[in-house]
Design an enzyme around this catalytic site. Structure first.
Site, PDB file in Angstrom:
ATOM      1  N   ILE A  72       0.792  -1.240   0.000  1.00  0.00           N
ATOM      2  CA  ILE A  72       0.000   0.000   0.000  1.00  0.00           C
ATOM      3  C   ILE A  72       0.824   1.291   0.000  1.00  0.00           C
ATOM      4  CG2 ILE A  72      -1.926  -1.146   1.176  1.00  0.00           C
ATOM      5  CD1 ILE A  72      -1.029   0.270   3.761  1.00  0.00           C
ATOM      6  N   ALA A  86      -2.441   5.881  -1.021  1.00  0.00           N
ATOM      7  CA  ALA A  86      -3.131   6.158  -2.279  1.00  0.00           C
ATOM      8  C   ALA A  86      -2.686   5.187  -3.370  1.00  0.00           C
ATOM      9  CB  ALA A  86      -2.872   7.597  -2.728  1.00  0.00           C
ATOM     10  N   HIS A  87      -1.793   4.262  -3.022  1.00  0.00           N
ATOM     11  CA  HIS A  87      -1.302   3.273  -3.993  1.00  0.00           C
ATOM     12  C   HIS A  87      -1.510   1.886  -3.401  1.00  0.00           C
ATOM     13  CE1 HIS A  87       1.894   6.594  -4.912  1.00  0.00           C
ATOM     14  NE2 HIS A  87       0.717   6.893  -5.458  1.00  0.00           N
ATOM     15  N   GLN A  88      -2.258   1.060  -4.101  1.00  0.00           N
ATOM     16  CA  GLN A  88      -2.440  -0.324  -3.652  1.00  0.00           C
ATOM     17  C   GLN A  88      -2.019  -1.244  -4.800  1.00  0.00           C
ATOM     18  OE1 GLN A  88      -5.668   1.660  -3.564  1.00  0.00           O
ATOM     19  NE2 GLN A  88      -4.741   2.671  -1.796  1.00  0.00           N
TER      20      GLN A  88
END
Length: 765
Positions: free
Chosen positions: A510, A693-695
């Site tokens: 994440i 904000a990144h998965q």
């Protein structure tokens, strides 16, 4: 029987006993307690100093002003984790009673008569003076053992209260506004809609919200798709069905449509083009983000953002374009045994993506926050790099809620436009429920291996979620099915379809983020460059600082332990994240919004999580990640101090901060900075939150079934003709903004799918 409920005067109304709201499920008594909490969080204050009219109005405005409490209850019910919503309802019920208030709020609820014989009596939480309620909430925020659940209630109500209070507007007004914005120094963006005859995807999009069952079938037929009414569902046939329209799905649809295949894209979100974007925080978050932008891990440690609209994350991300670090692709080839990332085709794919989304490597002028990051690094002798973006060189902002100027190039204005130009059809408001898996008795034609697969995927079944009058499900039959709905949605969809590979839903990375802030008053006499901006002006990310491993140097930036960048936080998001220690303190913090710079430290995480069912995200930190985040947090504070901040701090629950006065001990302050746990899991009385904000990685590629959820071509190990083509296939965390990596990976996988389809066609001739 009609009864009057004693509650906050602003909410005193009549109701029938036992009656509850049909919208949020809070009874009048519970809503009364919730309103009392809202007022304690944001009390009406008499300013001690002379303020301008806007700030005076803001200071006097209480958080219980209608309809705020009702909207808080509604948002909690719609977006909160079910267990936490039940807990909030229990506590708000308990403190609406005198005995419950005594047990949960303490002896402040015990009062004594002042007339005649001195006798004790009890009052409930809503009947306490606002100052006493504030002290109760202060105790709740530090509870860490027997009554730790009060901390969870405190955090949940606080987040929703502040978000609603600072983001709500009258959306029907010609000039939507919020009475607190002027006091915070926030102004809505100037309308920059470029002239356009029609929306870019108009020729290929079918918006289910505008249709009935019959008109939907007609609309699909007009797009050249064969349809059939099969009682309870509408059946559609095509070559390829792609679930999701973001960085993975948009690219895959374009590649396969260009190859001549009939492509249908399913997107559960709605379609917004330039003229459709309101850029209003509350409306945009609700319309364009997963779970309305209010989503967390089940333990509350990490707040997560993910796009949910046509274009997916590419429509709402911060436009940063960074190619996959070479060291990482080497690691994926050598350690993970994924040949794709060692091929020249992958490097070529990155270049193709770079060109198609129109990446620019400069900007006319950096925004306030990025100027602070750059100056702070330069003053410390640290290297700072510029960040390329898939938008124009001109300054932009608010593109986290879509781009009204048309300068940002997400998949909704690039790859999907290409796909529609090649006759692809996009169905919006259409959520895939499961893949259609048929048992097969012979080995499939997709892998070229002798091992027999149990299933063959022949399409997907979807339900309509975008409103309108369509009541039937849609069944898309296709030769190839591609799941591209992201790392938080692909695994639950595959599991719901009956797939059981052990890696599906595991290995979720994440890029955890921790934030620090610095306050820069409007007049910083010796730094003129700071005096013409606010934190929401300019490109969101245009500068980056990369922290190197201790044994390496700045000359090898691809091995960064931590990267430091700048975020965009509009008033509601900012307010929900600001530490609360008292009503007066938080109103001062909020009034400084426009000049409070935030920087964040992001780590390429070794820790990982799971997502087996929709909305149920679990994540465990690796010890090394927390240490890296601690170092990153210290570095962000050092940069802010070096850039000239007069006050700096973290988002720790005690409001940790340092005023830069003569003789202040910076080293002692920095020594007290550490990574923290979420409100529900930390045994310490001090806690905070991480963000993401990144998965990626939740259905990772693997050389064998024991190594990953799909093979090196993105093909399911259990079902022929079912591919995954999104961020979930990445073997591990990327360590930098992953948009280019995801799109390049999708381009390569889609190209291979196209080749396989062609081979299949030749064999059938």
């Amino acid at each position: 029987m009609v009864a009057t409920v004693d509650c906050h005067p602003l909410l005193k109304t009549e109701r029938r006993e036992g009656e509850e709201s049909a919208v949020h499920g809070f009874s009048k008594a519970q809503l009364c307690s919730l309103s009392a909490m809202c007022e304690a969080f944001l009390p009406s204050l008499n300013p001690k100093t002379n303020l301008d009219d806007h700030r005076e109005v803001f200071y006097r405005l209480p958080g219980s002003t209608p309809p705020v409490p009702g909207e808080v209850a509604e948002l909690l019910a719609r977006r909160g984790i079910p267990e936490i919503v039940l807990l909030v309802k229990f506590v708000t019920w308990a403190v609406s009673t005198r005995i419950g208030s005594l047990l949960l709020c303490g002896l402040c609820c015990l009062k004594w008569t002042t007339v005649g014989v001195r006798m004790p009596y009890l009052v409930s939480f809503p009947d306490l003076a606002v100052e006493e309620r504030e002290k109760v909430l202060q105790r709740w925020t530090t509870e860490s053992f027997l009554f730790f659940f009060l901390r969870i209630v405190f955090v949940s109500v606080k987040i929703f209260t502040f978000y609603v209070f600072l983001s709500r507007t009258d959306v029907d007004s010609d000039e939507p506004n919020n009475p607190a914005w002027s006091a915070m120094g926030y102004q809505r963006p100037i309308d920059r809609v470029a002239p356009s005859q029609k929306r870019p995807l108009e020729d290929g999009i079918v918006e289910t919200k505008d249709h009935t069952n019959a008109s939907l079938m007609n609309a699909l037929a007009e797009k050249g798709l064969g349809t059939k009414d099969d009682g309870g569902c509408i059946k559609v046939e095509c070559d390829v069905v792609v679930v999701g329209s973001g960085c993975g799905g948009g690219v895959a649809a374009a590649v396969l449509a260009k190859a001549g295949y009939r492509v249908v894209v399913l997107e559960k979100g709605n379609y917004f083009a330039q003229k459709d974007y309101s850029l209003l925080e509350a409306a945009s978050m609700d319309q364009m983000y997963e779970h309305g932008g209010i989503m967390s891990t089940v333990d509350g440690q990490v707040m997560l953002l993910a796009g949910s609209t046509v274009g997916g994350g590419s429509a709402v991300n911060w436009a940063a374009c960074i190619k996959t670090p070479k060291k990482l692709t080497e690691e994926w080839v050598e350690e993970e045994k994924i040949p794709l990332f060692g091929d020249e085709e992958y490097v070529s794919a990155m270049d193709t993506v770079w060109r198609r989304i129109g990446v620019t490597e400069s900007c006319v002028k950096e925004g306030f926050q990025n100027r602070v990051l750059r100056r702070g690094c330069e003053n410390l002798g640290l290297k700072v790099n510029s960040v390329a973006r898939n938008c124009s060189e001109d300054n932009c902002n608010h593109c986290c809620y879509g781009c009204r100027s048309g300068h940002k190039r997400g998949t909704d204005t690039t790859w999907l436009v290409d796909a529609v130009g090649d006759n692809a059809v996009i169905l919006t408001g259409c959520k895939a429920e499961r893949f259609i898996l048929e048992k097969q008795n012979s080995s499939g034609k997709w892998t070229g291996k002798k091992k027999k697969k149990k299933f063959k995927c022949v399409g997907a079944v979807a339900m309509i979620v975008g409103g309108g009058k369509v009541t039937k499900r849609i069944e898309i039959r296709a030769r190839v099915t591609i799941s591209a709905c992201g790392s938080l949605q692909t695994p639950p969809l595959m599991i719901a379809s009956g797939l059981r590979n052990k890696h599906i839903g595991k290995n979720l990375h994440i890029h955890p983020v921790v934030l620090a802030w610095g306050y820069f008053p409007n007049s910083v006499s010796d730094i003129d460059d700071y005096n013409d901006g606010n934190v929401y002006d300019g490109g969101i990310i245009t500068s980056i600082h990369k922290m190197m491993p201790e044994e390496e140097t700045e000359d090898d930036p691809t091995r960064a332990n931590v990267i430091i960048e700048t975020p965009i936080m509009l008033p509601g998001t900012y307010a929900s994240m600001v530490p609360w220690v008292s009503g007066a303190d938080v109103k001062q913090r909020l009034s400084r919004y426009s000049r409070t710079v935030h920087l964040f430290a992001l780590v390429k995480d070794r820790g990982s999580g799971t997502v087996k069912s929709e909305g149920r995200i679990r994540y465990s930190f690796d010890v090394s990640d927390k240490e890296k985040l601690r170092k990153g947090l210290r570095r962000t504070l050092q940069i802010l101090i070096a850039a000239g901040a007069v006050e700096v701090g973290t988002h720790r629950s005690d409001g940790q901060k340092l005023k830069m006065t003569k003789g202040c001990d910076v080293d002692e302050f920095l020594d007290g900075v550490e990574a923290f746990g979420g409100a529900g899991v930390s045994g310490s009385r001090l806690w905070g939150f991480y963000s993401s904000a990144h998965q990626m990685g939740s259905c990772r590629m693997g050389l064998t079934e024991e190594d990953g959820g799909v093979d090196v071509n993105g093909l399911s190990w259990e079902a022929d003709a079912l591919f995954v083509c999104d961020s979930s296939v990445l073997p591990s965390a990327v360590g930098v903004n992953p948009m280019i990596t995801i799109q390049a990976t999708a381009y390569c996988l889609a190209t291979k799918i196209s080749q396989t389809l062609g081979e299949e066609k030749n064999r059938s001739l």
